[in-house]
Write an enzyme that holds these catalytic residues in place. Structure first.
Site, PDB file in Angstrom:
ATOM      1  N   ASP A 125      35.244  41.605  37.961  1.00  0.00           N
ATOM      2  CA  ASP A 125      35.848  42.572  37.045  1.00  0.00           C
ATOM      3  C   ASP A 125      37.358  42.558  37.254  1.00  0.00           C
ATOM      4  OD1 ASP A 125      34.620  45.414  35.530  1.00  0.00           O
ATOM      5  OD2 ASP A 125      36.757  45.240  35.929  1.00  0.00           O
TER       6      ASP A 125
ATOM      7  N   THR B 108      40.688  46.670  34.676  1.00  0.00           N
ATOM      8  CA  THR B 108      41.635  47.233  33.703  1.00  0.00           C
ATOM      9  C   THR B 108      41.553  48.755  33.848  1.00  0.00           C
ATOM     10  OG1 THR B 108      39.976  47.519  31.971  1.00  0.00           O
ATOM     11  CG2 THR B 108      41.064  45.347  32.098  1.00  0.00           C
TER      12      THR B 108
ATOM     13  N   ALA C 116      34.829  43.187  28.606  1.00  0.00           N
ATOM     14  CA  ALA C 116      35.427  43.262  27.268  1.00  0.00           C
ATOM     15  C   ALA C 116      36.404  44.422  27.234  1.00  0.00           C
ATOM     16  CB  ALA C 116      34.344  43.499  26.211  1.00  0.00           C
TER      17      ALA C 116
ATOM     18  N   THR D 167      40.869  39.111  25.749  1.00  0.00           N
ATOM     19  CA  THR D 167      39.659  39.148  26.604  1.00  0.00           C
ATOM     20  C   THR D 167      38.406  38.779  25.819  1.00  0.00           C
ATOM     21  OG1 THR D 167      40.428  40.618  28.330  1.00  0.00           O
ATOM     22  CG2 THR D 167      38.103  40.767  27.796  1.00  0.00           C
TER      23      THR D 167
ATOM     24  N   THR E 287      27.475  44.305  20.495  1.00  0.00           N
ATOM     25  CA  THR E 287      27.441  45.635  19.878  1.00  0.00           C
ATOM     26  C   THR E 287      26.891  45.587  18.454  1.00  0.00           C
ATOM     27  OG1 THR E 287      28.917  47.346  19.018  1.00  0.00           O
ATOM     28  CG2 THR E 287      29.890  45.193  19.317  1.00  0.00           C
ATOM     29  N   ASP E 288      26.380  46.731  17.998  1.00  0.00           N
ATOM     30  CA  ASP E 288      25.942  46.831  16.598  1.00  0.00           C
ATOM     31  C   ASP E 288      27.129  46.841  15.626  1.00  0.00           C
ATOM     32  OD1 ASP E 288      26.916  49.394  17.157  1.00  0.00           O
ATOM     33  OD2 ASP E 288      25.079  50.459  16.599  1.00  0.00           O
ATOM     34  N   GLU E 289      28.340  47.079  16.155  1.00  0.00           N
ATOM     35  CA  GLU E 289      29.499  47.205  15.260  1.00  0.00           C
ATOM     36  C   GLU E 289      29.830  45.900  14.540  1.00  0.00           C
ATOM     37  OE1 GLU E 289      32.858  49.441  16.501  1.00  0.00           O
ATOM     38  OE2 GLU E 289      31.660  50.836  17.665  1.00  0.00           O
TER      39      GLU E 289
ATOM     40  N   TYR F 276      38.393  45.636  17.213  1.00  0.00           N
ATOM     41  CA  TYR F 276      37.390  45.534  18.289  1.00  0.00           C
ATOM     42  C   TYR F 276      36.151  44.785  17.799  1.00  0.00           C
ATOM     43  CZ  TYR F 276      33.284  46.910  20.998  1.00  0.00           C
ATOM     44  OH  TYR F 276      32.094  46.894  21.698  1.00  0.00           O
TER      45      TYR F 276
ATOM     46  N   LYS G 295      34.511  41.178  18.948  1.00  0.00           N
ATOM     47  CA  LYS G 295      33.153  41.026  19.483  1.00  0.00           C
ATOM     48  C   LYS G 295      32.345  40.070  18.595  1.00  0.00           C
ATOM     49  CE  LYS G 295      31.353  42.778  22.533  1.00  0.00           C
ATOM     50  NZ  LYS G 295      31.248  42.407  23.988  1.00  0.00           N
TER      51      LYS G 295
ATOM     52  N   LYS H 268      35.887  58.091  25.123  1.00  0.00           N
ATOM     53  CA  LYS H 268      34.818  57.952  24.125  1.00  0.00           C
ATOM     54  C   LYS H 268      34.267  59.332  23.782  1.00  0.00           C
ATOM     55  CE  LYS H 268      35.171  53.421  24.697  1.00  0.00           C
ATOM     56  NZ  LYS H 268      34.435  52.561  25.595  1.00  0.00           N
TER      57      LYS H 268
HETATM   58  P1  NAD Z   1      34.134  49.501  29.476  1.00  0.00           P
HETATM   59  O1  NAD Z   1      35.413  49.433  28.733  1.00  0.00           O
HETATM   60  O2  NAD Z   1      33.717  50.781  30.113  1.00  0.00           O
HETATM   61  O3  NAD Z   1      34.126  48.411  30.644  1.00  0.00           O
HETATM   62  C1  NAD Z   1      34.616  47.104  30.464  1.00  0.00           C
HETATM   63  C2  NAD Z   1      34.789  46.481  31.839  1.00  0.00           C
HETATM   64  O4  NAD Z   1      35.250  45.125  31.656  1.00  0.00           O
HETATM   65  C3  NAD Z   1      35.836  47.195  32.700  1.00  0.00           C
HETATM   66  O5  NAD Z   1      35.341  47.360  34.014  1.00  0.00           O
HETATM   67  C4  NAD Z   1      37.019  46.250  32.682  1.00  0.00           C
HETATM   68  O6  NAD Z   1      37.818  46.308  33.873  1.00  0.00           O
HETATM   69  C5  NAD Z   1      36.331  44.892  32.543  1.00  0.00           C
HETATM   70  N1  NAD Z   1      37.193  43.867  31.943  1.00  0.00           N
HETATM   71  C6  NAD Z   1      37.983  43.991  30.841  1.00  0.00           C
HETATM   72  N2  NAD Z   1      38.636  42.829  30.610  1.00  0.00           N
HETATM   73  C7  NAD Z   1      38.220  41.950  31.566  1.00  0.00           C
HETATM   74  C8  NAD Z   1      38.507  40.603  31.833  1.00  0.00           C
HETATM   75  N3  NAD Z   1      39.374  39.904  31.079  1.00  0.00           N
HETATM   76  N4  NAD Z   1      37.898  40.000  32.886  1.00  0.00           N
HETATM   77  C9  NAD Z   1      37.039  40.705  33.681  1.00  0.00           C
HETATM   78  N5  NAD Z   1      36.743  41.982  33.477  1.00  0.00           N
HETATM   79  C10 NAD Z   1      37.319  42.612  32.427  1.00  0.00           C
HETATM   80  O7  NAD Z   1      33.029  48.979  28.465  1.00  0.00           O
HETATM   81  P2  NAD Z   1      31.495  49.380  28.330  1.00  0.00           P
HETATM   82  O8  NAD Z   1      31.373  50.521  27.422  1.00  0.00           O
HETATM   83  O9  NAD Z   1      30.886  49.407  29.663  1.00  0.00           O
HETATM   84  O10 NAD Z   1      30.955  48.091  27.536  1.00  0.00           O
HETATM   85  C11 NAD Z   1      30.507  46.937  28.237  1.00  0.00           C
HETATM   86  C12 NAD Z   1      30.098  45.883  27.219  1.00  0.00           C
HETATM   87  O11 NAD Z   1      29.049  46.410  26.401  1.00  0.00           O
HETATM   88  C13 NAD Z   1      31.207  45.458  26.266  1.00  0.00           C
HETATM   89  O12 NAD Z   1      31.091  44.081  26.059  1.00  0.00           O
HETATM   90  C14 NAD Z   1      30.932  46.234  25.000  1.00  0.00           C
HETATM   91  O13 NAD Z   1      31.398  45.528  23.872  1.00  0.00           O
HETATM   92  C15 NAD Z   1      29.419  46.294  25.023  1.00  0.00           C
HETATM   93  N6  NAD Z   1      28.814  47.453  24.343  1.00  0.00           N
HETATM   94  C16 NAD Z   1      29.223  48.726  24.632  1.00  0.00           C
HETATM   95  C17 NAD Z   1      28.588  49.801  24.007  1.00  0.00           C
HETATM   96  C18 NAD Z   1      28.979  51.223  24.311  1.00  0.00           C
HETATM   97  O14 NAD Z   1      28.487  52.149  23.638  1.00  0.00           O
HETATM   98  N7  NAD Z   1      29.840  51.489  25.280  1.00  0.00           N
HETATM   99  C19 NAD Z   1      27.532  49.570  23.108  1.00  0.00           C
HETATM  100  C20 NAD Z   1      27.164  48.240  22.832  1.00  0.00           C
HETATM  101  C21 NAD Z   1      27.793  47.214  23.466  1.00  0.00           C
HETATM  102  O1  DAU Z   2      28.206  51.134  18.443  1.00  0.00           O
HETATM  103  C1  DAU Z   2      28.492  50.589  19.711  1.00  0.00           C
HETATM  104  C2  DAU Z   2      29.924  50.889  20.068  1.00  0.00           C
HETATM  105  O2  DAU Z   2      29.986  52.272  20.408  1.00  0.00           O
HETATM  106  C3  DAU Z   2      30.461  50.041  21.212  1.00  0.00           C
HETATM  107  O3  DAU Z   2      30.470  48.692  20.809  1.00  0.00           O
HETATM  108  C4  DAU Z   2      31.870  50.472  21.607  1.00  0.00           C
HETATM  109  O4  DAU Z   2      32.314  49.741  22.728  1.00  0.00           O
HETATM  110  C5  DAU Z   2      31.841  51.947  21.941  1.00  0.00           C
HETATM  111  O5  DAU Z   2      33.148  52.404  22.236  1.00  0.00           O
HETATM  112  C6  DAU Z   2      31.252  52.745  20.773  1.00  0.00           C
HETATM  113  O6  DAU Z   2      32.143  52.724  19.631  1.00  0.00           O
HETATM  114  P1  DAU Z   2      32.391  54.021  18.716  1.00  0.00           P
HETATM  115  O7  DAU Z   2      33.669  53.854  18.003  1.00  0.00           O
HETATM  116  O8  DAU Z   2      31.184  54.347  17.907  1.00  0.00           O
HETATM  117  O9  DAU Z   2      32.496  55.123  19.901  1.00  0.00           O
HETATM  118  P2  DAU Z   2      33.488  56.339  20.133  1.00  0.00           P
HETATM  119  O10 DAU Z   2      32.924  57.112  21.280  1.00  0.00           O
HETATM  120  O11 DAU Z   2      34.904  55.922  20.202  1.00  0.00           O
HETATM  121  O12 DAU Z   2      33.288  57.204  18.813  1.00  0.00           O
HETATM  122  C7  DAU Z   2      31.998  57.666  18.431  1.00  0.00           C
HETATM  123  C8  DAU Z   2      32.166  58.399  17.100  1.00  0.00           C
HETATM  124  O13 DAU Z   2      32.913  59.603  17.355  1.00  0.00           O
HETATM  125  C9  DAU Z   2      32.960  57.614  16.086  1.00  0.00           C
HETATM  126  O14 DAU Z   2      32.429  57.879  14.787  1.00  0.00           O
HETATM  127  C10 DAU Z   2      34.375  58.195  16.191  1.00  0.00           C
HETATM  128  C11 DAU Z   2      34.111  59.624  16.588  1.00  0.00           C
HETATM  129  N1  DAU Z   2      35.163  60.254  17.445  1.00  0.00           N
HETATM  130  C12 DAU Z   2      35.560  59.588  18.562  1.00  0.00           C
HETATM  131  C13 DAU Z   2      36.546  60.118  19.373  1.00  0.00           C
HETATM  132  C14 DAU Z   2      37.005  59.351  20.607  1.00  0.00           C
HETATM  133  C15 DAU Z   2      35.685  61.487  17.119  1.00  0.00           C
HETATM  134  O15 DAU Z   2      35.293  62.119  16.089  1.00  0.00           O
HETATM  135  N2  DAU Z   2      36.657  62.022  17.925  1.00  0.00           N
HETATM  136  C16 DAU Z   2      37.124  61.378  19.032  1.00  0.00           C
HETATM  137  O16 DAU Z   2      38.041  61.905  19.722  1.00  0.00           O
END
Ligand code: NAD
Ligand code: DAU
Length: 357
Positions: free
Chosen positions: A31, A34, A81, A98, A132-134, A158, A162, A197
């Protein structure tokens, strides 16, 4: 052992801890640390010889071959990521670096390593890419949920980055034969979720007496999955997924953002009532919408259920209660992640003059 990238982030750290308790197989955790990577997420593994942590970049073409040769993993699970949509809108380049360049370099290093393995090891090797589903874009109110064959229509920097990484993983399979698996998951929530988030931001702002910023009308829909369920899905796909296949992962839990915020407020009203007796709901503040905001995501998770027998264990009610309780019990963790860099981000993103509706 397996190599996990991004294992100090939200999902990666949950995955590493769950993996070690579920299987005991050692993990090499790479990792970059970041702003989103936090060694405290892995504190429960201190002194555990099965966990080897290396700070480094997936795009480091000198480091990766050394690590692969030294630790000889049987699989790679790629979480690393840049993950926050709002940050990608302010500064897309880190996401390209990244998620696109880094993933390409990782694939190149892993391919060279995989090609050098003995026949049986080469056949058993897997590269699992966590996505991700996005990448599928935005659904209308009556549209069917995303299946694995839904066309790619990413709308944010983003999701575009992805989507590019998914295509690269696919291409390394078709062109070079690398045995890949891809998972496309919906929104996760749970412990160690960074408070930029939606859900953790609402919890920490509510407790701090700050506004709860809801973008636009708050009627955007996300499909929520408790993070431990995402981890179990990845373990199952790694174990039994068909090489070259994509598996959508979701919780069958579509909810509008405003309902999520109301649920968080109700749980806090119950578990940590405000001293003035008012509901945390009174802190809700509607702010300017996210540019290009996707209206609805929904995952059709039938393939992973039918082929691999996976289903989520948590309902939204049980998962969100556990999550709120975790944040209430971990105020130190919250205080530590709210560093100077975090405060700068919040000030930039929620500047009242720039963002209030
Ligand atoms: P996060 O941002 O919490 O963590 C990302 C991690 O990757 C961090 O620890 C960061 O230091 C590390 N990182 C970033 N750039 C790097 C690099 N160049 N080399 C090595 N490490 C690096 O993200 P998360 O929410 O844990 O998501 C993890 C993965 O799952 C991502 O690929 C994201 O797209 C995917 N994902 C997230 C969600 C969600 O809801 N959070 C849903 C679906 C998929
Ligand atoms: O769908 C999977 C994705 O979910 C992952 O791939 C991403 O890494 C993860 O960050 C997440 O993306 P979203 O954009 O859906 O998550 P976020 O928590 O940023 O926002 C969730 C919803 O809430 C979105 O519709 C935006 C809204 N939101 C978010 C923030 C931060 C608000 O209304 N207010 C806020 O302050």
């Amino acid at each position: 052992m397996i190599l996990v990238t991004g294992g100090a982030g939200f999902i990666g750290a949950n995955f590493v801890v769950d993996w070690l308790s579920a299987s005991g197989e050692p993990v090499l955790n790479l990792d970059k640390l970041t702003y989103a990577g936090n060694p405290e997420n892995l504190a429960s593994l201190q002194g555990d010889a099965r966990h080897v942590f290396v700070q480094g970049d997936i795009g480091d073409a000198d480091l990766l071959p050394q690590l692969l040769a030294q630790h000889h993993p049987r699989a790679v699970v790629n979480f690393a990521a840049e993950s926050h949509v709002d940050r990608s809108i302010h500064g897309p380049e880190d996401f390209i670096q990244t998620n696109v360049v880094g993933t390409t370099r990782l694939l190149q290093s892993v391919r060279a390593y995989w090609q050098g393995l003995a026949d049986a090891e080469r056949a058993a090797f897997r590269f699992l890419h966590v996505s991700t589903d996005e990448v599928y874009g935005s659904l209308g109110p009556g549209d069917a949920a995303f299946t694995e064959t839904h066309r790619y229509e990413p709308n944010s920097p983003y999701s575009a980055s992805k989507a590019a990484s998914d295509h690269l993983v696919r291409a390394w399979h078709h062109t070079y034969g690398l045995p890949v698996l891809t998972t496309n998951c919906s929104n996760n929530y749970g412990p160690y979720h960074f408070p930029e988030k939606l859900i953790p931001l609402m919890i920490v702002n509510a407790l701090a007496g700050k506004p709860l910023p809801v973008y636009g009308d708050g009627q955007q829909i996300r499909d929520w999955l408790y993070v431990a369920d995402h981890c179990s899905a990845i373990r199952r796909v790694l174990q039994a997924g068909r090489v070259g296949e994509v598996y959508n992962v979701g919780g069958w839990n579509e909810k509008p953002n405003l309902e999520i915020v109301h649920t968080v407020c109700a749980l806090l009203d119950e578990l940590r009532p405000r001293v003035d007796g008012q509901s945390y709901r009174s802190q809700i503040s509607f702010v300017k919408d996210r540019p290009g905001h996707d209206r609805r995501y929904a995952i059709d998770a039938r393939k992973i259920e039918q082929e691999l027998g996976w289903r989520p264990a948590e309902t939204f009610d049980t998962g969100i209660r556990k999550t709120v309780q975790w944040y209430l019990a971990h105020s130190d963790w919250v205080a530590h992640v709210q560093s100077g860099a975090y405060r700068d981000w919040v000030a930039k993103q929620y500047d009242p003059q720039a963002n209030n509706a």
